[in-house]
Motif scaffolding. Structure first.
Motif, short mmCIF file in Angstrom:
data_model
loop_
_atom_site.label_atom_id
_atom_site.label_comp_id
_atom_site.label_asym_id
_atom_site.label_seq_id
_atom_site.Cartn_x
_atom_site.Cartn_y
_atom_site.Cartn_z
N MET A 1 0.85 -1.18 0.00
CA MET A 1 0.00 0.00 0.00
C MET A 1 0.89 1.23 0.00
N SER A 2 0.51 2.23 -0.76
CA SER A 2 1.28 3.47 -0.80
C SER A 2 0.78 4.44 0.27
N ARG A 3 1.59 5.44 0.56
CA ARG A 3 1.21 6.46 1.53
C ARG A 3 -0.04 7.21 1.06
N ASP A 4 -0.10 7.50 -0.24
CA ASP A 4 -1.27 8.20 -0.77
C ASP A 4 -2.56 7.41 -0.54
N ILE A 5 -2.48 6.11 -0.71
CA ILE A 5 -3.66 5.26 -0.47
C ILE A 5 -4.01 5.25 1.02
N ALA A 6 -3.01 5.18 1.88
CA ALA A 6 -3.26 5.23 3.32
C ALA A 6 -3.95 6.54 3.70
N LEU A 7 -3.48 7.65 3.14
CA LEU A 7 -4.10 8.95 3.42
C LEU A 7 -5.52 9.02 2.88
N GLU A 8 -5.76 8.41 1.73
CA GLU A 8 -7.11 8.38 1.17
C GLU A 8 -8.04 7.56 2.07
N HIS A 9 -7.55 6.47 2.63
CA HIS A 9 -8.36 5.69 3.58
C HIS A 9 -8.73 6.54 4.79
N ILE A 10 -7.80 7.33 5.29
CA ILE A 10 -8.07 8.21 6.43
C ILE A 10 -9.13 9.24 6.06
N ARG A 11 -8.97 9.89 4.92
CA ARG A 11 -9.95 10.90 4.50
C ARG A 11 -11.33 10.28 4.30
N ALA A 12 -11.38 9.12 3.66
CA ALA A 12 -12.66 8.46 3.40
C ALA A 12 -13.34 8.04 4.69
N ALA A 13 -12.59 7.51 5.64
CA ALA A 13 -13.16 7.10 6.92
C ALA A 13 -13.70 8.31 7.69
N LEU A 14 -12.96 9.41 7.64
CA LEU A 14 -13.45 10.65 8.29
C LEU A 14 -14.72 11.14 7.63
N ALA A 15 -14.75 11.16 6.31
CA ALA A 15 -15.94 11.62 5.59
C ALA A 15 -17.15 10.75 5.92
N GLU A 16 -16.94 9.46 6.05
CA GLU A 16 -18.02 8.54 6.38
C GLU A 16 -18.57 8.82 7.78
N VAL A 17 -17.69 8.99 8.73
CA VAL A 17 -18.10 9.21 10.13
C VAL A 17 -18.73 10.58 10.31
N LEU A 18 -18.16 11.59 9.66
CA LEU A 18 -18.64 12.96 9.85
C LEU A 18 -19.73 13.34 8.86
N SER A 19 -20.00 12.48 7.89
CA SER A 19 -20.99 12.74 6.83
C SER A 19 -20.67 13.99 6.03
N LYS A 20 -19.38 14.28 5.91
CA LYS A 20 -18.94 15.40 5.08
C LYS A 20 -17.45 15.26 4.81
N LYS A 21 -17.00 15.89 3.75
CA LYS A 21 -15.58 15.91 3.43
C LYS A 21 -14.89 16.90 4.36
N VAL A 22 -13.73 16.52 4.86
CA VAL A 22 -12.97 17.39 5.75
C VAL A 22 -11.98 18.19 4.92
N ASP A 23 -12.18 19.49 4.89
CA ASP A 23 -11.26 20.37 4.17
C ASP A 23 -10.06 20.68 5.07
N LYS A 24 -8.99 21.09 4.45
CA LYS A 24 -7.78 21.51 5.17
C LYS A 24 -7.24 20.40 6.08
N ARG B 1 -11.85 -0.38 6.52
CA ARG B 1 -11.39 -0.02 5.18
C ARG B 1 -10.07 -0.70 4.83
N ILE B 2 -9.16 -0.77 5.81
CA ILE B 2 -7.85 -1.36 5.50
C ILE B 2 -7.83 -2.87 5.73
N GLY B 3 -8.87 -3.39 6.38
CA GLY B 3 -8.96 -4.82 6.62
C GLY B 3 -8.00 -5.34 7.67
N LYS B 4 -7.55 -4.45 8.56
CA LYS B 4 -6.62 -4.84 9.63
C LYS B 4 -6.90 -4.02 10.87
N LYS B 5 -6.57 -4.61 12.00
CA LYS B 5 -6.64 -3.88 13.27
C LYS B 5 -5.35 -3.09 13.45
N LEU B 6 -5.48 -1.86 13.86
CA LEU B 6 -4.30 -1.03 14.14
C LEU B 6 -3.89 -1.32 15.58
#
Length: 81
Positions: A1-24, A52-57
């Motif tokens: 997995m690349s860093r960009d994909i990891a960051l996209e997983h973070i953004r997507a998980a935040l958007a899902e939980v907050l029901s909005k895209k997080v700017d900045k 999303r990542i299929g693993k426990k942190l």
């Protein structure tokens, strides 16, 4: 997995939980200290992220407090490796 994909997983998980895209949002953003999520949202975000990542942190436990986006990306990459 690349860093960009990891960051996209973070953004997507935040958007899902907050029901909005997080700017900045960048790697220095701290999810709690910057007021992006509260404690309940954080728990839901972590569950969403792990799904999303299929693993426990495993590094995130009750003593973990460094919820910067860059740190979370590092943990995702370490778990994926």
């Amino acid at each position: 997995m690349s860093r960009d994909i990891a960051l996209e997983h973070i953004r997507a998980a935040l958007a899902e939980v907050l029901s909005k895209k997080v700017d900045k949002l960048d790697e220095k953003s701290h999810l709690i200290k910057d007021g992006i999520v509260d404690s309940l949202d954080l728990m839901n975000f972590l569950l969403q992220l792990e799904n999303r990542i299929g693993k426990k942190l495993t590094a995130i436990d009750e003593t973990f407090s460094d919820f910067r986006v860059g740190t979370l990306a590092d943990l995702i990459l370490a778990e994926a490796g």
